[in-house]
Design an enzyme around this catalytic site. Structure first.
Site, PDB file in Angstrom:
ATOM      1  N   HIS A  20      49.744  50.291  94.362  1.00  0.00           N
ATOM      2  CA  HIS A  20      50.427  51.585  94.338  1.00  0.00           C
ATOM      3  C   HIS A  20      50.618  52.044  95.779  1.00  0.00           C
ATOM      4  O   HIS A  20      49.660  52.265  96.503  1.00  0.00           O
ATOM      5  CB  HIS A  20      49.624  52.613  93.534  1.00  0.00           C
ATOM      6  CG  HIS A  20      49.814  52.457  92.054  1.00  0.00           C
ATOM      7  ND1 HIS A  20      50.361  53.435  91.264  1.00  0.00           N
ATOM      8  CD2 HIS A  20      49.567  51.416  91.243  1.00  0.00           C
ATOM      9  CE1 HIS A  20      50.433  52.999  90.020  1.00  0.00           C
ATOM     10  NE2 HIS A  20      49.949  51.785  89.972  1.00  0.00           N
ATOM     11  N   LYS A  53      37.714  59.165  94.083  1.00  0.00           N
ATOM     12  CA  LYS A  53      36.801  58.711  95.128  1.00  0.00           C
ATOM     13  C   LYS A  53      35.473  58.138  94.620  1.00  0.00           C
ATOM     14  O   LYS A  53      34.765  57.462  95.374  1.00  0.00           O
ATOM     15  CB  LYS A  53      36.478  59.885  96.081  1.00  0.00           C
ATOM     16  CG  LYS A  53      37.571  60.209  97.042  1.00  0.00           C
ATOM     17  CD  LYS A  53      37.601  59.235  98.195  1.00  0.00           C
ATOM     18  CE  LYS A  53      38.981  58.976  98.725  1.00  0.00           C
ATOM     19  NZ  LYS A  53      39.768  57.968  98.025  1.00  0.00           N
ATOM     20  N   TYR A  94      43.223  59.386 100.492  1.00  0.00           N
ATOM     21  CA  TYR A  94      43.448  58.697  99.218  1.00  0.00           C
ATOM     22  C   TYR A  94      43.273  57.183  99.365  1.00  0.00           C
ATOM     23  O   TYR A  94      42.672  56.531  98.511  1.00  0.00           O
ATOM     24  CB  TYR A  94      44.842  59.026  98.694  1.00  0.00           C
ATOM     25  CG  TYR A  94      45.003  58.810  97.206  1.00  0.00           C
ATOM     26  CD1 TYR A  94      44.734  59.824  96.303  1.00  0.00           C
ATOM     27  CD2 TYR A  94      45.411  57.574  96.708  1.00  0.00           C
ATOM     28  CE1 TYR A  94      44.861  59.623  94.931  1.00  0.00           C
ATOM     29  CE2 TYR A  94      45.544  57.356  95.341  1.00  0.00           C
ATOM     30  CZ  TYR A  94      45.277  58.395  94.461  1.00  0.00           C
ATOM     31  OH  TYR A  94      45.400  58.181  93.117  1.00  0.00           O
ATOM     32  N   PRO A 107      36.905  63.981  89.753  1.00  0.00           N
ATOM     33  CA  PRO A 107      37.714  62.755  89.763  1.00  0.00           C
ATOM     34  C   PRO A 107      39.103  62.876  90.382  1.00  0.00           C
ATOM     35  O   PRO A 107      39.805  61.874  90.513  1.00  0.00           O
ATOM     36  CB  PRO A 107      37.834  62.413  88.272  1.00  0.00           C
ATOM     37  CG  PRO A 107      37.679  63.710  87.567  1.00  0.00           C
ATOM     38  CD  PRO A 107      36.758  64.540  88.397  1.00  0.00           C
ATOM     39  N   TYR A 145      50.459  63.518  89.948  1.00  0.00           N
ATOM     40  CA  TYR A 145      49.480  64.604  90.032  1.00  0.00           C
ATOM     41  C   TYR A 145      50.282  65.886  89.841  1.00  0.00           C
ATOM     42  O   TYR A 145      51.014  66.301  90.733  1.00  0.00           O
ATOM     43  CB  TYR A 145      48.755  64.591  91.385  1.00  0.00           C
ATOM     44  CG  TYR A 145      47.736  63.478  91.499  1.00  0.00           C
ATOM     45  CD1 TYR A 145      48.122  62.164  91.755  1.00  0.00           C
ATOM     46  CD2 TYR A 145      46.376  63.745  91.333  1.00  0.00           C
ATOM     47  CE1 TYR A 145      47.169  61.148  91.839  1.00  0.00           C
ATOM     48  CE2 TYR A 145      45.431  62.729  91.416  1.00  0.00           C
ATOM     49  CZ  TYR A 145      45.834  61.441  91.668  1.00  0.00           C
ATOM     50  OH  TYR A 145      44.892  60.436  91.749  1.00  0.00           O
TER      51      TYR A 145
HETATM   52  C1  PHB Z   1      42.614  56.820  86.341  1.00  0.00           C
HETATM   53  O1  PHB Z   1      43.566  56.030  86.290  1.00  0.00           O
HETATM   54  O2  PHB Z   1      41.736  56.819  85.479  1.00  0.00           O
HETATM   55  C2  PHB Z   1      42.531  57.775  87.476  1.00  0.00           C
HETATM   56  C3  PHB Z   1      43.444  57.687  88.511  1.00  0.00           C
HETATM   57  C4  PHB Z   1      43.400  58.607  89.560  1.00  0.00           C
HETATM   58  C5  PHB Z   1      42.448  59.604  89.558  1.00  0.00           C
HETATM   59  C6  PHB Z   1      41.527  59.692  88.522  1.00  0.00           C
HETATM   60  C7  PHB Z   1      41.574  58.793  87.479  1.00  0.00           C
HETATM   61  O3  PHB Z   1      42.444  60.505  90.574  1.00  0.00           O
END
Ligand code: PHB
Length: 394
Positions: free
Chosen positions: A77, A301, A389, A297, A206
């Protein structure tokens, strides 16, 4: 029943990714370990966790010889979409920081490591009970447990490592007078789903909205992972598939997206908290991963921090055990805590920028949109996001 007494160099409480990666790295350095976990291997493999690996986490897997599957099945990604104020705004990692991340679920990282330990003849016991640690301020600390067949064991070691997560026994084995706990609760949680549907987006979204945050992630071509902000007391049984899709669609529709729907296979409410226990060592007991710190989450991280901890810890343990370097474990703590607090800030920042407080005023929501606009339009601000990130260099 007679206690079976054995000994090893490093006794590791907790066989999730942190404990297994540590055992794997120690094995490569010729250092022995015993790993125990109260969960069965199947329980760990079927508990859905996050899915984003920083580039250094991928490097750790590949350079230590457990990267075949992440290289084959992981999905690169190169950015994320920040969705707010009616539209999506792409943050492009390679052009900002020359890095990217890999979508590869934590459960797969666990499977790869568990397979590697089995292949290399590692001593890993799942499904144990009655776990305790003793004599932690001596040079012969002990790890005790009852194996899956009910037989008691005592493992003498030179160092004990607590990789037993936020609900494990190791963090509280440090006496209260010797530890400090830093804690922050949030008035929201995530409602996480796994659904059978094609991907709705190439990259993760997001999504900030008046109804609260939503995250659109993915797993495979036919299974997707999504989350939406909810009340921590929310009950999954109150949420039919239709109600979940309606809520998710409303949140992303505000920013011009439509989700591809399908049957929902799993529904869970995930608690949110920030936590650090300092210091991360007491005598011969060292903490790593979630046993020492938890992050919400939003910044993806948690797993990455745990892997960064044990990478440094394996190096410092080698100095300590092989070369008698008395300060080596303290240097682990110093090196780990620097990253931990940066990640605490990053996770807190992403979380508070994107989630809606239950009592948010019009000012609060507009201020967030102002902040998100800065992040999306200022190269300096989006570089900060991209650095955090994709992961800071160690
Ligand atoms: C996930 O794909 O489970 C996931 C991805 C990004 C995040 C949290 C969870 O910030």
């Amino acid at each position: 029943m007679n206690v079976t007494r054995t000994s090893t160099d490093v006794a590791i409480v907790g066989g999730g990714p942190a404990g297994l990666m540590l055992a794997h790295l120690l094995h490569r350095a010729g250092i022995g370990s015993v790993v125990i976990d109260i969960r069965t291997r199947r329980e760990i493999e079927t508990t859905h966790r996050a899915g984003i690996l920083e580039q250094d986490s991928v490097r750790l897997l590949t350079e230590s010889g457990v990267g075949d599957r992440v290289l084959r099945d992981g999905r690169r990604h190169a950015g994320i979409d920040l969705a707010f104020g009616g539209a999506g705004h792409r943050i492009d990692f390679p052009s900002l920081v020359g890095a990217s991340v890999q979508l590869y679920p934590q459960t797969d990282v666990f499977t790869d490591l568990a397979d590697a330990r089995a292949r290399d003849g590692g001593d890993v016991r799942f499904g144990v009970g009655d776990v305790s640690v003793a004599d932690i301020v001596t040079d012969r600390p002990l790890m005790r447990f009852t194996d899956a067949d009910g037989r008691p064991h005592e493992v003498g070691a030179r160092v004990l490592v607590g990789c037993d997560g936020s609900r494990g026994i190791c963090r509280s084995a440090v006496p209260e007078a010797e530890r400090r706990q830093y804690f922050r609760a949030y008035p929201y949680a995530w409602f996480g789903i796994l659904c059978q549907a094609p991907p709705s987006s190439e990259e993760l979204i997001y999504n900030h909205s008046d109804r609260g945050f939503a995250l659109i992630s993915r797993r495979t071509e036919s299974v997707q992972r999504m989350y939406f902000q909810c009340d921590p007391a929310e009950n999954v049984t109150d949420w039919s598939d239709a109600r979940i899709w309606e809520e998710l669609q409303q949140r992303v529709r505000a920013n011009g997206y439509t989700l591809k729907e399908g049957p929902i296979m799993s529904k869970t409410v995930l608690p949110f908290r920030s936590f650090v226990q300092e210091t991360m060592r007491h005598g011969a007991l060292v903490l790593a991963g979630d046993a020492a710190h938890t992050v919400p989450p939003t910044g993806a991280k948690g797993l990455n921090l745990a892997l960064a901890d044990v990478r440094v810890l394996a190096e410092q343990l080698e100095l300590h055990l092989r070369h008698g370097d008395a300060d080596a474990l303290e240097r682990y703590v110093e090196r780990a805590l620097q990253r931990v607090w940066k990640a605490q800030h990053f996770s807190y920042w992403m979380t508070t920028m994107l989630h809606r407080l239950p009592d948010a005023s019009g000012f609060d929501v507009r201020r967030q949109v102002g902040e998100l606009t800065s992040v999306a339009t200022s190269r300096a601000a989006s570089t900060y996001l991209a650095e955090g990130y994709t992961g800071w260099p160690s």
